[in-house]
Design an enzyme around this catalytic site. Structure first.
Site, short mmCIF file in Angstrom:
data_model
loop_
_atom_site.label_atom_id
_atom_site.label_comp_id
_atom_site.label_asym_id
_atom_site.label_seq_id
_atom_site.Cartn_x
_atom_site.Cartn_y
_atom_site.Cartn_z
N LYS A 173 18.94 43.18 -0.89
CA LYS A 173 17.93 44.25 -0.99
C LYS A 173 17.65 44.51 -2.46
O LYS A 173 18.56 44.64 -3.26
CB LYS A 173 18.45 45.52 -0.34
CG LYS A 173 17.50 46.71 -0.54
CD LYS A 173 17.87 47.85 0.36
CE LYS A 173 18.70 48.88 -0.35
NZ LYS A 173 18.67 50.19 0.30
C1 5RP Z 1 20.77 53.84 -2.27
C2 5RP Z 1 20.21 52.86 -1.34
C3 5RP Z 1 19.10 53.30 -0.44
O1 5RP Z 1 19.46 52.89 0.84
C4 5RP Z 1 17.82 52.68 -0.86
O2 5RP Z 1 17.47 53.13 -2.12
C5 5RP Z 1 16.68 52.82 0.15
O3 5RP Z 1 16.24 54.10 0.25
P1 5RP Z 1 14.86 54.60 -0.38
O4 5RP Z 1 13.76 53.95 0.42
O5 5RP Z 1 14.89 56.10 -0.21
O6 5RP Z 1 14.83 54.14 -1.82
O7 5RP Z 1 20.62 51.73 -1.27
O8 5RP Z 1 21.61 53.19 -3.16
#
Ligand code: 5RP
Length: 266
Positions: A173
């Site tokens: 991710k």
């Molecule tokens: C925090 C994360 C969150 O899951 C990620 O940032 C996704 O959430 P958002 O769409 O609110 O950014 O990994 O470390």
């Protein structure tokens, strides 16, 4: 890849279209009671059936999610630092593999902090977690976290994603950026993007559509869904981009129509 691993990956990246819509509700692990996530069960409950999987910590899973739920779970297993602490990049593995198995999760998630003070620690956490996951057939999602001072460009994110894949992450991710297709090209495992800070619904849908167009297999979106005034219509709109190849305009129209029809019914 063995059967158990393939089966779990297919819970996260849906086999019919190789796409993925993950709901991120793990923010409390370093931010505390984030706005609109103060009561996780109220946030998660209405959204669970519109997403492919939910990403959260074991504490929230055990206390705020009905164990009869069908939606697969992505368990965040890194943490140990907070927004008011010394350094957010100083994370350990916070949940053992036996607990992940007991909780019947489909995937493990852990952050890496490439270029930070604790880069080495976070990368060796990832390598250890992949070894544990491989033993039991549980895939690992590496989250390329960025410090406040890091530039989120394709050179940096491309490096971070590639390193995550080289260390064995099954899914990565990251953030969307200009020239995102080069990040995808350099990463041999599926990439999903984080939604990031709350923006307008239209902007968030554009982000999702651009990421899919440039080769992401999906999104792990949090704040732009549950901080929306209309979280369920927003989840459905993101889903239409991820799984039905809607353009951002089509998805936004669906979002508006959904609100109008729910207001007429009310
Ligand atoms: C925090 C994360 C969150 O899951 C990620 O940032 C996704 O959430 P958002 O769409 O609110 O950014 O990994 O470390």
């Amino acid at each position: 890849m063995e059967w158990g691993m393939r089966n779990r990956v297919s819970k996260i990246i849906r086999p019919n279209d190789s796409r993925c819509l993950m709901l991120a509700v793990d923010h409390g692990y370093f931010l505390g009671p984030t706005e609109k996530l103060e009561s996780p069960s109220s946030t998660i409950g209405p959204l669970a059936k519109y997403v492919d999987s939910i990403m959260l910590t074991r504490g929230i899973l055990r206390t705020c999610v009905n164990p009869t739920i069908d939606t697969p779970i992505v368990l965040r297993v890194s943490g140990g630092s907070t927004i008011i602490g010394e350094d957010l990049s100083k994370e350990s593995i916070t949940t053992c593999i036996e607990e992940a198995i007991r909780l019947n999760v489909s995937c493990l998630a852990l952050s890496i902090f490439v270029g930070s003070k604790y880069e080495h620690q976070s990368l060796s956490n990832l390598a250890k977690l992949v070894d544990e996951g491989e033993k039991y057939g549980i895939p690992v999602l590496a989250v390329t976290a960025v410090g406040k001072d890091m530039i989120r460009d394709s050179r940096y994110l491309g490096l971070a994603c590639r390193v995550a894949a080289e260390l064995g992450a099954h899914i990565v991710k990251t953030y969307y950026c200009d020239n995102f297709s080069s990040v995808v090209a350099g990463c041999p495992v599926p990439l999903i993007i984080a939604g990031g800070k709350k923006t307008t619904e239209n902007e968030a849908l554009q982000l999702a559509a651009n990421a899919i167009k440039d080769g992401a297999v999906g999104v792990d979106m949090g704040r732009n869904i549950w901080q929306s005034e209309y979280p369920v219509p927003m989840a459905k709109a993101v889903k239409s981009i991820v799984h039905s190849n809607y353009s951002s305009n089509e998805a936004y129209k669906g979002f508006r129509d959904e609100i109008t029809s729910s207001e007429i019914k009310a």
